[in-house]
Design a protein around this motif. Structure first.
Motif: not given
Length: 526
Positions: A462-479
């Motif tokens: 429950a992140d009111p600044v960036v939301g919760s979709d970012g981790p999937g985006s960055v881990t995909g970029t890194v992986a």
């Protein structure tokens, strides 16, 4: 703290001169943490080669104590006993990749405790445009959780024009001294459009006027305030320190800065932590919807806490807040606008809270007073929050970092759709997207093509600044480049994880010490 750049001299002249001197009742279910990250030993990306430890600077900056000034300016308490926050300035080239002369003064802050080892290499913190890196560091340092800071110093590098960097003041002009306030209010109290335009047309006009004012002031360097240039400033710090590699702790949209650094200098990283990262390379609408969903989730968590504490908002605090936003939108709380109220809500929902019961009750009392017609305390809170999250420098950096801003027609569609889906935060979020439509666009930073360091990601629900979709985006970029990754989830509300969760801090501390990742998919209790 540095003095601001105002509309007095051309920016290049000022830049050259400025660098010449140098806990309440739980409302969540109990969570069993089977593998607590701080107690685990993982393995590095390449078990045959242990990553090098974080380095102590060979040549340090010219630090001066700014503990009291920093904490007072940000409205934080005294912090733990013996906390020391020091500030310094770093002269960074305006554009390291071109022949543009001059430097920009970038603010750097360092936090440590009496027990912080003097021979421990620092982690370098970088945040997005939503809050300065120094403010994020101060919240971490002054909070009740000290697990990370007890193991090593943390050094924050502010974005250009934000926080302790030389402040930019370009939006308000002698001919339009109220432009900044009108932008904060999304034009709610500005005169009607003489051509009969609607709210979206008003915000478009504000975007144009602010863009003209700031690009005229900044030219020809108006495109030097994005994440890629912030990454160049990190490299300048590395060179000033005389170290081979940096360990980065990136919070929120600071993930774009850290990944840009990784793309430019893949062999200069020894650690990379992405704490509650924002979506990388996502279009502006996608990023905004993720944030709005996080705001609504954080509000629901606050409402449950408030009701459990029998706060002044009554038995249904969420409905009370929604009604307050509706009344503000109708002008019933003037001079408080609906977007001003949303800014205050987001600031509170994201901030760490040591005495959670007291803070929840105090915030509920401020909102209740506004509902009765006493908007003074709410106005004060809005002003304090806006000063930390909505400066001219943040407008410039936010617009520079964003991509594919919507058309007015699309924003109108979103405003209608989000009013149903995200009733408290959605309508103004859709309008806010138009504030950056006039800003000159820059391509998003290139993702890293290689990485020789394992990456730790922390994610909240429950992140009111960036939301919760970012981790999937960055881990995909890194992986995608074959790098080992691990994600630790935090079952709590706020931003980022490290300022709220001791379990999250222990995960970062262990990774910083060893370079080894915890098992992927671990969870920290809320």
């Amino acid at each position: 703290m540095t003095s601001p750049l105002r509309r007095t001299w051309p920016l290049a002249v000022v830049l050259a001169l400025c660098c010449a001197c140098s806990a309440g009742p739980s409302v969540r279910p109990d969570v069993a943490v089977e593998q607590r990250p701080g107690e685990l030993t993982g393995r590095p990306a390449d078990a045959a080669q242990e990553p090098p430890p974080l380095e102590v600077p060979a040549t340090d900056l010219d630090w001066s104590d700014c503990t009291r000034t920093t904490l007072d300016t940000l409205g934080l308490g005294p912090g733990p006993a013996g906390l020391i926050i020091e500030c310094a300035q770093l002269a960074a080239p305006i554009d390291a990749a071109s022949a543009i002369p001059g430097t920009f003064s970038v603010g750097v802050s360092r936090a440590r405790l009496p027990q912080t080892p003097t021979d421990a290499g620092p982690l370098v913190l970088t945040s997005g445009a939503d809050r300065s890196s120094t403010a994020t560091l101060a919240a971490l340092a002054a909070g009740p959780i000290t697990d990370l800071l007890a193991t090593r110093p943390v050094v924050a590098v502010d974005r250009r024009g934000i926080g302790t960097s030389t402040v930019i003041e370009c939006i308000d002009t002698p001919t339009d001294p109220g432009l900044r306030q009108n932008m904060l209010d999304l034009g709610q109290f500005s005169p009607p459009d003489p051509d009969g335009g609607d709210a979206a047309d008003k915000v478009m006009t504000l975007s144009r006027d602010a863009t003209v004012a700031c690009t005229d002031f900044l030219q020809p360097q108006e495109l030097a305030f994005d994440a890629a240039h912030a990454a160049d400033d990190l490299e300048q710090l590395r060179m000033a320190w005389g170290v081979e590699r940096l360990g980065l702790l990136a919070t929120g949209h600071g993930a774009a800065v850290a990944l840009s650094y990784a793309a430019k200098h893949p062999d200069r990283l020894s650690r990379l932590v992405l704490d509650a990262p924002g979506s990388v390379r996502a279009d502006a609408v996608t990023s905004a919807e993720s944030r709005v969903a996080g705001q609504e989730a954080a509000l629901a968590a606050f409402a449950r806490q408030c009701a459990a504490l029998a706060c002044s908002l009554g038995t249904d605090p969420r409905s009370a807040v929604a009604d307050l936003v509706r009344r503000a939108s109708a002008g019933e709380l003037a001079p408080v606008s609906s977007n001003g109220l949303v800014i205050a809500l987001t600031g509170f929902l994201g901030a760490p809270r040591g005495d959670q019961q007291a803070r929840v009750r105090e915030f509920a009392d401020v909102l209740s007073a506004a509902g009765r017609g006493d908007v003074g305390p709410l106005q004060s809170l809005i002003g304090h929050t806006a000063a930390a999250t909505d400066s001219d420098g943040q407008f410039i950096a936010r617009c520079s970092d964003g991509h594919q801003w919507p058309t007015p027609g699309r924003a109108r569609e979103l405003r209608t759709a989000w009013a149903d889906q995200y009733p408290v935060f959605g309508p103004d979020a859709a309008l806010s997207l138009l504030l950056c439509t006039a800003w000159p666009t820059t391509p998003p930073p290139e993702p890293p093509a290689q990485l020789d360091v394992a990456v730790l990601t922390l994610s909240g629900i429950a992140d009111p600044v960036v939301g919760s979709d970012g981790p999937g985006s960055v881990t995909g970029t890194v992986a995608a480049v074959g790098t080992a990754t691990a994600t630790v989830g935090w079952l709590g509300s706020g931003h980022p994880v490290s300022t709220h969760s001791g379990c999250g801090q222990l995960a970062i501390a262990d990774y910083a010490r060893t370079g080894a990742l915890p098992p992927d998919g671990g969870a920290c209790p809320g």
